[in-house]
Motif scaffolding. Structure first.
Motif, PDB file in Angstrom:
ATOM      1  N   MET A 124       0.980  -1.218  -0.067  1.00  0.00           N
ATOM      2  CA  MET A 124      -0.050  -0.052  -0.079  1.00  0.00           C
ATOM      3  C   MET A 124       0.878   1.301   0.119  1.00  0.00           C
ATOM      4  SD  MET A 124      -3.088  -0.994   2.587  1.00  0.00           S
ATOM      5  CE  MET A 124      -4.102   0.149   1.968  1.00  0.00           C
ATOM      6  N   GLY A 125       1.961   1.174   0.978  1.00  0.00           N
ATOM      7  CA  GLY A 125       2.807   2.376   0.787  1.00  0.00           C
ATOM      8  C   GLY A 125       3.448   2.429  -0.561  1.00  0.00           C
ATOM      9  N   ALA A 126       4.117   1.427  -1.385  1.00  0.00           N
ATOM     10  CA  ALA A 126       4.694   1.502  -2.392  1.00  0.00           C
ATOM     11  C   ALA A 126       3.616   2.271  -3.496  1.00  0.00           C
ATOM     12  CB  ALA A 126       5.266   0.162  -2.880  1.00  0.00           C
ATOM     13  N   MET A 157      -4.608  -0.246  -5.350  1.00  0.00           N
ATOM     14  CA  MET A 157      -4.659   0.410  -4.053  1.00  0.00           C
ATOM     15  C   MET A 157      -6.034  -0.250  -3.071  1.00  0.00           C
ATOM     16  SD  MET A 157      -3.394   2.026  -1.284  1.00  0.00           S
ATOM     17  CE  MET A 157      -2.360   3.372  -1.691  1.00  0.00           C
ATOM     18  N   ASP A 158      -7.195  -0.208  -4.021  1.00  0.00           N
ATOM     19  CA  ASP A 158      -8.353  -0.638  -3.580  1.00  0.00           C
ATOM     20  C   ASP A 158      -8.498  -1.918  -3.263  1.00  0.00           C
ATOM     21  OD1 ASP A 158      -9.633   1.793  -3.815  1.00  0.00           O
ATOM     22  OD2 ASP A 158     -10.663   1.362  -5.593  1.00  0.00           O
ATOM     23  N   ARG A 159      -7.816  -2.850  -4.126  1.00  0.00           N
ATOM     24  CA  ARG A 159      -7.436  -4.173  -3.902  1.00  0.00           C
ATOM     25  C   ARG A 159      -6.773  -4.559  -2.772  1.00  0.00           C
ATOM     26  NH1 ARG A 159      -7.199  -4.353  -9.566  1.00  0.00           N
ATOM     27  NH2 ARG A 159      -4.903  -4.306  -9.518  1.00  0.00           N
ATOM     28  N   LEU A 160      -5.722  -3.770  -2.207  1.00  0.00           N
ATOM     29  CA  LEU A 160      -4.954  -4.040  -1.039  1.00  0.00           C
ATOM     30  C   LEU A 160      -5.756  -3.496   0.105  1.00  0.00           C
ATOM     31  CD1 LEU A 160      -1.504  -2.575  -2.637  1.00  0.00           C
ATOM     32  CD2 LEU A 160      -1.777  -4.846  -2.087  1.00  0.00           C
ATOM     33  N   HIS A 161      -6.246  -2.655  -0.082  1.00  0.00           N
ATOM     34  CA  HIS A 161      -7.119  -2.172   1.010  1.00  0.00           C
ATOM     35  C   HIS A 161      -8.241  -3.179   1.491  1.00  0.00           C
ATOM     36  CE1 HIS A 161     -10.180   0.917   2.895  1.00  0.00           C
ATOM     37  NE2 HIS A 161      -9.198   0.384   3.889  1.00  0.00           N
ATOM     38  N   HIS A 162      -8.724  -3.964   0.337  1.00  0.00           N
ATOM     39  CA  HIS A 162      -9.553  -4.902   0.815  1.00  0.00           C
ATOM     40  C   HIS A 162      -9.136  -6.258   1.334  1.00  0.00           C
ATOM     41  CE1 HIS A 162     -13.147  -7.502   0.215  1.00  0.00           C
ATOM     42  NE2 HIS A 162     -12.248  -8.436  -0.364  1.00  0.00           N
ATOM     43  N   ALA A 163      -7.812  -6.358   0.950  1.00  0.00           N
ATOM     44  CA  ALA A 163      -7.137  -7.467   1.576  1.00  0.00           C
ATOM     45  C   ALA A 163      -6.612  -7.166   3.046  1.00  0.00           C
ATOM     46  CB  ALA A 163      -5.772  -7.818   0.934  1.00  0.00           C
ATOM     47  N   GLY A 187      -5.375   1.858   6.736  1.00  0.00           N
ATOM     48  CA  GLY A 187      -5.803   1.429   5.282  1.00  0.00           C
ATOM     49  C   GLY A 187      -6.773   2.590   4.811  1.00  0.00           C
ATOM     50  N   ARG A 188      -7.439   3.286   5.476  1.00  0.00           N
ATOM     51  CA  ARG A 188      -8.420   4.282   5.138  1.00  0.00           C
ATOM     52  C   ARG A 188      -7.564   5.541   4.660  1.00  0.00           C
ATOM     53  NH1 ARG A 188     -12.700   5.843   2.058  1.00  0.00           N
ATOM     54  NH2 ARG A 188     -13.716   7.652   3.043  1.00  0.00           N
ATOM     55  N   TYR A 189      -6.402   5.901   5.428  1.00  0.00           N
ATOM     56  CA  TYR A 189      -5.628   6.953   4.968  1.00  0.00           C
ATOM     57  C   TYR A 189      -4.943   6.841   3.669  1.00  0.00           C
ATOM     58  CZ  TYR A 189      -6.288   8.523   9.988  1.00  0.00           C
ATOM     59  OH  TYR A 189      -6.503   8.780  11.227  1.00  0.00           O
ATOM     60  N   TYR A 190      -4.673   5.609   3.519  1.00  0.00           N
ATOM     61  CA  TYR A 190      -3.757   5.304   2.117  1.00  0.00           C
ATOM     62  C   TYR A 190      -4.725   5.164   1.074  1.00  0.00           C
ATOM     63  CZ  TYR A 190       0.627   3.949   3.945  1.00  0.00           C
ATOM     64  OH  TYR A 190       1.974   3.995   4.570  1.00  0.00           O
ATOM     65  N   GLU A 191      -5.936   4.814   1.291  1.00  0.00           N
ATOM     66  CA  GLU A 191      -7.091   4.654   0.231  1.00  0.00           C
ATOM     67  C   GLU A 191      -7.253   6.284  -0.216  1.00  0.00           C
ATOM     68  OE1 GLU A 191     -11.489   2.968  -0.376  1.00  0.00           O
ATOM     69  OE2 GLU A 191     -10.865   3.959   1.375  1.00  0.00           O
TER      70      GLU A 191
END
Length: 220
Positions: A124-126, A157-163, A187-191
């Motif tokens: 997510m960071g990457a 990013m959305d897929r990573l957030h879901h994971a 997760g919300r901040y990155y999304e």
């Protein structure tokens, strides 16, 4: 008079690009702080976010001066107003990076991210860093292809957030409630950081062409 106006508009565009570059530095430092429990990196990210706030003030002053003293019309007015909206997106990106760094600093010397989900958070960071890089490129090139790339990156990013959420809600989650709350926020901040980069791309194309790109399902 119009030459001076367009010179000031070019200066504003350069300021917006510089803000986005600092957003990228902030999210990179915040991510490093989070993954390595490095308080120095967290402090660095927070300092960069303060710089972004100062840059926001400079952009707003430039924009207000253009509106008040240069009497922009038609496409010129569109460019100034859209630039003001871009300042909002870029400022919010910095604020979200700041929130991530604050969590890393608050949990130091412990890791805010349990080892089980650290690979997801690293991705997510990457993804956030890559999207900030693309957004900065769009601000400079105003290229539709660059802007379109942000939508694909946002899907990642959305897929990573879901994971991440799936891991937190799994029956075998054993890292505790505090970690789960931190991760839900992170997760919300990155999304949201990613969503704002998409908006940067779309607003930049509107600034340049006057045409609205296809509306995305992500909105504030």
């Amino acid at each position: 008079m119009r030459t001076r106006f367009h010179e000031s508009l070019d200066d504003l565009a350069a300021q917006l690009h510089a803000m986005c570059v600092r957003d990228r530095a902030a999210i990179a430092a915040a991510t490093n702080a989070l993954l390595s429990a490095d308080v120095t990196q967290a402090e660095q990210a927070i300092d960069i976010c303060r710089e972004i706030d100062t840059m926001r003030d400079g952009c707003e002053r430039t924009a207000v001066t253009l509106l008040a003293l240069q009497a922009p019309v038609a496409s010129e007015l569109r460019q100034v107003v859209t630039a003001i909206q871009l300042v909002g997106d870029l400022t919010r990106m910095g604020a979200l990076a700041d929130h991530i760094a604050e969590i890393a600093r608050r949990r130091h010397p412990d890791h805010a991210v349990p080892e089980l989900v650290r690979p997801i958070m690293a991705r997510m960071g990457a993804a956030a860093i890559a999207m900030a890089t693309t957004a900065a490129a769009v601000l400079k090139s105003r290229d539709p292809g660059d802007a379109a790339a942000l939508d694909g990156q946002d899907d990642t990013m959305d897929r990573l957030h879901h994971a991440l959420l799936t891991s937190i809600l799994a029956e075998d989650w054993d890292a505790g409630t505090t970690a789960a709350v931190d991760l839900a926020l992170l997760g919300r901040y990155y999304e949201r950081f990613a969503d704002h980069t998409v908006q940067v791309g779309r607003r930049t194309l509107f600034l340049a062409t006057g045409t609205h790109p296809t509306v995305d399902h992500h909105e504030n």
